[in-house]
Enzyme design. Structure first.
Site, short mmCIF file in Angstrom:
data_model
loop_
_atom_site.label_atom_id
_atom_site.label_comp_id
_atom_site.label_asym_id
_atom_site.label_seq_id
_atom_site.Cartn_x
_atom_site.Cartn_y
_atom_site.Cartn_z
N HIS A 20 3.75 2.72 -4.72
CA HIS A 20 2.67 3.59 -4.26
C HIS A 20 3.28 4.61 -3.28
CE1 HIS A 20 -0.94 4.62 -1.86
NE2 HIS A 20 -1.66 4.16 -2.87
N ASP B 261 5.14 -4.79 -0.19
CA ASP B 261 3.83 -4.14 -0.20
C ASP B 261 2.88 -5.09 -0.92
OD1 ASP B 261 1.53 -2.74 -0.59
OD2 ASP B 261 2.46 -1.00 -1.56
N GLN C 117 -1.94 -4.83 -3.25
CA GLN C 117 -2.63 -5.18 -4.49
C GLN C 117 -2.56 -6.68 -4.77
OE1 GLN C 117 -4.34 -3.21 -6.67
NE2 GLN C 117 -4.05 -1.39 -5.42
N LYS D 253 -9.49 -3.99 0.23
CA LYS D 253 -9.32 -4.39 -1.18
C LYS D 253 -9.63 -5.85 -1.40
CE LYS D 253 -5.55 -1.11 -2.12
NZ LYS D 253 -6.27 0.09 -2.55
N CYS E 32 -1.87 7.67 -6.65
CA CYS E 32 -0.88 7.75 -5.57
C CYS E 32 0.45 7.17 -6.01
CB CYS E 32 -1.38 7.06 -4.30
SG CYS E 32 -2.86 7.79 -3.64
#
Lengths: 154, 411
Positions: free
Chosen positions: B124, B200, B203, B226, B368
């Site tokens: 991202h 990261d 997600q 999220k 993104c």
């Protein structure tokens, strides 16, 4: 929710499927590139101006039906017009898209109001889908950028 | 096998009571941001109605209660990702800020011109742009792990790419392709090369059991919004020894031990990285979201999403054949519930516009991840992403609504 028939008029889909003035122009034509940062759509406008008149224009890039058809109709509308007329047309089109430019003087406003949009009227429905206004105006902003990069002699 | 009863879950989410044009909302954009359950909304309202006060600076009872709520949320969130202690959780604005914190604090303290940082082609922008800023500022060098044809990391040359690197920063799950990456293997490879491993988890964490200690990671960024919590708050988990050694990121109140005319000293971690009044109510909501997901059980959440993703891929492929291209792996063992797709050559914006007529909410755009878009040779994709409140009927609604796109564009 407004109906899709307001957005996807037949003339828009026609320009999307068969875009006019698609391609590139060699220098001395000016090239400008526009991005819609929201969706990644990109457009390149090639502009050839002789004696203050748009002698040729080509459009390249990728995007949705609204951005591509708007670019195609724009290219037809500005070809053969003087830069003054083009500026009035841009102002009129952006006005239709509810995008007002702050720096307009009265003469410019009057000139814009007198402009006939022709096929471009088909894009009027876009205003009902505010998210798509940026798609419709992408080519026009890129055209303005190209005009700003013209050499002073053009 | 136990899974999630999405019909029951849906009752917890007030937004699904809403009709638009007399039709229910089919929300398939949870990879973008998730909807909020009543439990989170109530926790935030009750906190503001009964216990709201500043934290970490006042002696009165109300403030003490707010402290307990705020630090209680930190402890819950630490347990949720199996951090070894609550102080390893730093609250940030979002996962983007968490990654920026690592780059600007750890990166500036540890990276010089010519130092190598390894990223992947499926990152991202939040895990690309901050590093580009450091390239511009001090001339660090970026190397990129490429992808296989089915959208997984191509690890063939990993040891060469990592050779001499100082950091390896990668996603645990691609927001575009849905790909799950082999996080433990990547952390091990980073450490073998003498690099730190930055994950990261934005997600990944909302959909899976997360265990930062089992991974052996050094940092992980994730976000509340999220995972059923409010927007405005995210978190950085960092190994205590690293966080302790890092210089502060933002300066101001709360992050100091002492301030004099000639300088300052920092507070201990995590306050060192929490300058100014934090999003107090949002942190409380984040804690409630973690409670909600913990009650469901993250193993069950993952099982539910695997079933649903498998169903959606099979159903869409059976129904539309070559007219639909689903990006990323088709094996549900190595992918999450984000399905990016191309449909009959119709631009994703137009697909999304037509789906909206049936209240089917999908993301259309570059997500993104423009470097990945260039690799896929597209400017944009449409993405449907599933979560705990979705079921097979939502996937069917997506498939039905796609017919409308064909009707208009006639491809």
């Amino acid at each position: 929710m407004p109906g899709l028939e307001d957005l996807y008029r037949e003339i828009i889909l026609d320009h999307y499927r068969t875009p006019r003035n698609r391609g590139e122009l060699e220098p001395p034509a000016v090239r400008a590139e526009g991005h819609n940062p929201l969706c990644g759509d990109e457009i390149q406008v090639y502009l050839d101006v002789t004696d203050g008149v748009v002698s040729d224009i080509k459009v390249a890039g990728q995007g949705c039906s609204i951005s591509q058809s708007s670019a195609s109709m724009m290219s037809q509308a500005v070809k053969g017009k003087s830069l003054l007329e083009v500026r009035a047309l841009v102002r009129r089109f952006k006005g239709m898209m509810s995008v007002d430019e702050a720096d307009a003087d009265e003469a410019e406003e009057a000139a814009a109001a007198a402009v006939k949009l022709g096929d471009l009227e088909a894009l009027q429905g876009v205003v009902k889908f505010p998210v798509r206004i940026k798609c419709a105006t992408l080519a026009w902003n890129t055209l303005l950028q190209a005009m700003s990069e013209l050499p002073a002699t053009a | 096998m136990t899974t999630v009863d999405s019909a029951l879950v849906r009752k917890d989410f007030p937004i699904f009571d809403r009709l638009i044009d007399d039709k229910p909302i089919v929300y398939l954009d949870s990879a973008n941001t998730s909807q909020k359950p009543r439990q989170v909304i109530d926790a935030m309202s009750q906190f503001m109605e009964n216990s709201y006060a500043p934290i970490n600076r006042s002696a009165y009872q109300l403030a003490a209660e707010a402290d307990v709520m705020y630090e209680g949320a930190r402890a819950k969130i630490a347990r949720f990702v199996n951090a070894s202690r609550p102080e390893e959780i730093v609250f940030t604005k979002n996962a983007t800020e968490a990654l920026n914190l690592v780059v600007h604090s750890w990166g500036r303290a540890n990276l010089q011109a010519g130092d190598v940082v390894v990223l992947t082609h499926m990152e991202h922008h939040a895990n690309i742009v901050p590093w580009h800023m450091l390239v511009a500022e001090r001339g660090i060098v970026l190397r990129w792990v490429p992808l296989t044809a089915d959208g997984q990391l191509d690890l063939t040359d990993l040891s060469t790419l990592l050779d001499g690197a100082k950091a390896f920063s990668f996603t645990a799950m691609s927001n575009v392709l849905g790909t799950l990456t082999p996080v433990k293997l990547l952390c091990d490879a980073a450490h073998a090369a003498g690099a730190i491993a930055i994950v990261d988890g934005c997600q990944f964490v909302p959909h899976n059991v997360t265990d930062v200690q089992a991974w052996g990671a050094d940092f992980m960024a994730f976000s509340s919004h999220k995972m059923c919590g409010p927007s405005g708050v995210g978190a950085l988990w960092g190994r205590a020894t690293l966080l302790d050694a890092m210089p502060p990121f933002l300066g101001g109140g709360n992050m100091i031990a002492d301030v004099r005319l000639d300088g300052f000293t920092t507070a201990p971690v995590p306050a060192k990285f929490e300058a100014g009044t934090p999003p107090i109510t949002e942190v409380v909501g984040f804690g409630a979201a973690v409670d909600y997901l913990t009650d469901l059980g993250m193993t069950n959440v993952r099982r539910h999403e695997m079933d649903l993703t498998g169903y959606a891929i099979t159903m869409l492929t059976d129904r539309y054949g070559d007219d639909i291209t689903i990006h990323g792996p088709t094996n549900i063992e190595v992918r999450g519930a984000s399905l990016s797709f191309a449909f009959r050559g119709i631009h994703p914006h137009d697909v999304s516009q037509v789906l909206d007529q049936q209240n089917v909410c999908v993301r259309a755009g570059h997500h993104c991840a423009k470097p990945l878009m260039r690799l896929l040779d597209v400017t944009a994709t449409a993405r449907a992403s599933f979560y705990i409140y979705n079921d097979e009927s939502d996937a069917d609604a997506l498939a039905d609504a796609l017919e409308g796109a064909s009707d208009i564009f006639g491809f």
